[in-house]
Write a protein that holds these residues in place. Structure first.
Motif, PDB file in Angstrom:
ATOM      1  N   MET A 148       0.854  -1.168   0.000  1.00 14.89           N
ATOM      2  CA  MET A 148       0.000   0.000   0.000  1.00 14.89           C
ATOM      3  C   MET A 148       0.899   1.228   0.000  1.00 14.89           C
ATOM      4  SD  MET A 148      -2.855   1.199   2.817  1.00 14.89           S
ATOM      5  CE  MET A 148      -3.379  -0.446   3.059  1.00 14.89           C
ATOM      6  N   SER A 149       0.630   2.164  -0.884  1.00  9.23           N
ATOM      7  CA  SER A 149       1.430   3.374  -0.915  1.00  9.23           C
ATOM      8  C   SER A 149       1.165   4.188   0.351  1.00  9.23           C
ATOM      9  CB  SER A 149       1.113   4.192  -2.160  1.00  9.23           C
ATOM     10  OG  SER A 149      -0.174   4.753  -2.076  1.00  9.23           O
ATOM     11  N   ALA A 150       2.198   4.843   0.798  1.00  6.92           N
ATOM     12  CA  ALA A 150       2.098   5.610   2.043  1.00  6.92           C
ATOM     13  C   ALA A 150       1.075   6.736   1.919  1.00  6.92           C
ATOM     14  CB  ALA A 150       3.454   6.164   2.427  1.00  6.92           C
ATOM     15  N   GLY A 151       1.025   7.361   0.767  1.00  8.19           N
ATOM     16  CA  GLY A 151       0.080   8.458   0.562  1.00  8.19           C
ATOM     17  C   GLY A 151      -1.365   8.004   0.623  1.00  8.19           C
ATOM     18  N   GLU A 152      -1.649   6.883  -0.032  1.00  7.06           N
ATOM     19  CA  GLU A 152      -3.020   6.362  -0.019  1.00  7.06           C
ATOM     20  C   GLU A 152      -3.414   5.879   1.374  1.00  7.06           C
ATOM     21  OE1 GLU A 152      -5.570   6.133  -2.335  1.00  7.06           O
ATOM     22  OE2 GLU A 152      -4.312   7.551  -3.429  1.00  7.06           O
ATOM     23  N   LYS A 153      -2.459   5.274   2.071  1.00  4.16           N
ATOM     24  CA  LYS A 153      -2.743   4.795   3.425  1.00  4.16           C
ATOM     25  C   LYS A 153      -3.054   5.984   4.339  1.00  4.16           C
ATOM     26  CE  LYS A 153      -0.901   1.919   7.096  1.00  4.16           C
ATOM     27  NZ  LYS A 153       0.214   1.104   7.555  1.00  4.16           N
ATOM     28  N   ALA A 154      -2.258   7.048   4.218  1.00  8.62           N
ATOM     29  CA  ALA A 154      -2.486   8.239   5.031  1.00  8.62           C
ATOM     30  C   ALA A 154      -3.830   8.876   4.687  1.00  8.62           C
ATOM     31  CB  ALA A 154      -1.360   9.237   4.820  1.00  8.62           C
ATOM     32  N   ARG A 155      -4.156   8.889   3.403  1.00  4.24           N
ATOM     33  CA  ARG A 155      -5.428   9.470   2.971  1.00  4.24           C
ATOM     34  C   ARG A 155      -6.604   8.685   3.552  1.00  4.24           C
ATOM     35  NH1 ARG A 155      -7.196  10.250  -3.312  1.00  4.24           N
ATOM     36  NH2 ARG A 155      -9.218  11.157  -2.904  1.00  4.24           N
ATOM     37  N   ALA A 156      -6.499   7.357   3.540  1.00  3.65           N
ATOM     38  CA  ALA A 156      -7.564   6.518   4.097  1.00  3.65           C
ATOM     39  C   ALA A 156      -7.719   6.747   5.598  1.00  3.65           C
ATOM     40  CB  ALA A 156      -7.275   5.045   3.812  1.00  3.65           C
ATOM     41  N   LYS A 157      -6.598   6.798   6.306  1.00  5.05           N
ATOM     42  CA  LYS A 157      -6.659   7.010   7.757  1.00  5.05           C
ATOM     43  C   LYS A 157      -7.220   8.391   8.085  1.00  5.05           C
ATOM     44  CE  LYS A 157      -5.084   3.174   9.390  1.00  5.05           C
ATOM     45  NZ  LYS A 157      -5.947   2.319  10.178  1.00  5.05           N
ATOM     46  N   ILE A 214      -6.229  -4.992  -0.910  1.00  3.26           N
ATOM     47  CA  ILE A 214      -6.446  -5.945  -1.989  1.00  3.26           C
ATOM     48  C   ILE A 214      -5.417  -5.737  -3.091  1.00  3.26           C
ATOM     49  CG2 ILE A 214      -8.052  -6.579  -3.854  1.00  3.26           C
ATOM     50  CD1 ILE A 214     -10.311  -6.057  -1.798  1.00  3.26           C
ATOM     51  N   LYS A 215      -5.128  -4.489  -3.422  1.00  2.00           N
ATOM     52  CA  LYS A 215      -4.115  -4.202  -4.434  1.00  2.00           C
ATOM     53  C   LYS A 215      -2.757  -4.777  -4.014  1.00  2.00           C
ATOM     54  CE  LYS A 215      -3.733   0.029  -5.892  1.00  2.00           C
ATOM     55  NZ  LYS A 215      -3.815   1.486  -6.042  1.00  2.00           N
ATOM     56  N   ASP A 216      -2.434  -4.670  -2.737  1.00  2.00           N
ATOM     57  CA  ASP A 216      -1.171  -5.206  -2.230  1.00  2.00           C
ATOM     58  C   ASP A 216      -1.125  -6.721  -2.344  1.00  2.00           C
ATOM     59  OD1 ASP A 216      -0.074  -2.769  -1.655  1.00  2.00           O
ATOM     60  OD2 ASP A 216      -0.527  -2.822   0.492  1.00  2.00           O
ATOM     61  N   MET A 217      -2.264  -7.381  -2.115  1.00  2.00           N
ATOM     62  CA  MET A 217      -2.299  -8.841  -2.203  1.00  2.00           C
ATOM     63  C   MET A 217      -1.971  -9.308  -3.615  1.00  2.00           C
ATOM     64  SD  MET A 217      -5.528  -9.811   0.268  1.00  2.00           S
ATOM     65  CE  MET A 217      -6.111 -10.970  -0.906  1.00  2.00           C
ATOM     66  N   PHE A 218      -2.454  -8.579  -4.618  1.00  2.00           N
ATOM     67  CA  PHE A 218      -2.211  -8.973  -6.002  1.00  2.00           C
ATOM     68  C   PHE A 218      -0.818  -8.612  -6.487  1.00  2.00           C
ATOM     69  CE2 PHE A 218      -6.877  -9.174  -6.118  1.00  2.00           C
ATOM     70  CZ  PHE A 218      -7.007 -10.440  -6.672  1.00  2.00           C
ATOM     71  N   LYS A 219      -0.143  -7.698  -5.796  1.00  2.00           N
ATOM     72  CA  LYS A 219       1.223  -7.341  -6.171  1.00  2.00           C
ATOM     73  C   LYS A 219       2.203  -8.443  -5.813  1.00  2.00           C
ATOM     74  CE  LYS A 219       0.900  -2.335  -6.055  1.00  2.00           C
ATOM     75  NZ  LYS A 219       1.385  -1.132  -5.396  1.00  2.00           N
ATOM     76  N   ARG A 220       1.847  -9.270  -4.872  1.00  2.00           N
ATOM     77  CA  ARG A 220       2.767 -10.315  -4.402  1.00  2.00           C
ATOM     78  C   ARG A 220       2.867 -11.418  -5.357  1.00  2.00           C
ATOM     79  NH1 ARG A 220       1.037 -10.553   1.912  1.00  2.00           N
ATOM     80  NH2 ARG A 220       1.363  -8.380   2.264  1.00  2.00           N
TER      81      ARG A 220
END
Length: 57
Positions: free
Chosen positions: A1-10, A51-57
């Motif tokens: 998860m990108s840090a920016g998107e995670k911060a935006r969600a929080k 979910i995006k992170d799961m598919f990156k693996r």
């Protein structure tokens, strides 16, 4: 998860939680509902990033 998107969600989750609490304290159902909606949007954004992170693996 990108840090920016995670911060935006929080931030969206926190803003919604605060707005909902303010609406409930002021007995303003409209503001409380808007706050819950905002919090839900933050939760959905967070789930999408996971979910995006799961598919990156």
């Amino acid at each position: 998860m990108s840090a920016g998107e995670k911060a935006r969600a929080k931030a969206e989750q926190a803003k919604g939680k605060l707005k909902r609490a303010t609406g409930r304290a002021a007995v303003d159902d409209s503001t409380a509902a808007k706050g819950q909606t905002e919090k839900s949007k933050g939760n959905a954004r967070h789930a999408k990033e996971k979910i995006k992170d799961m598919f990156k693996r």
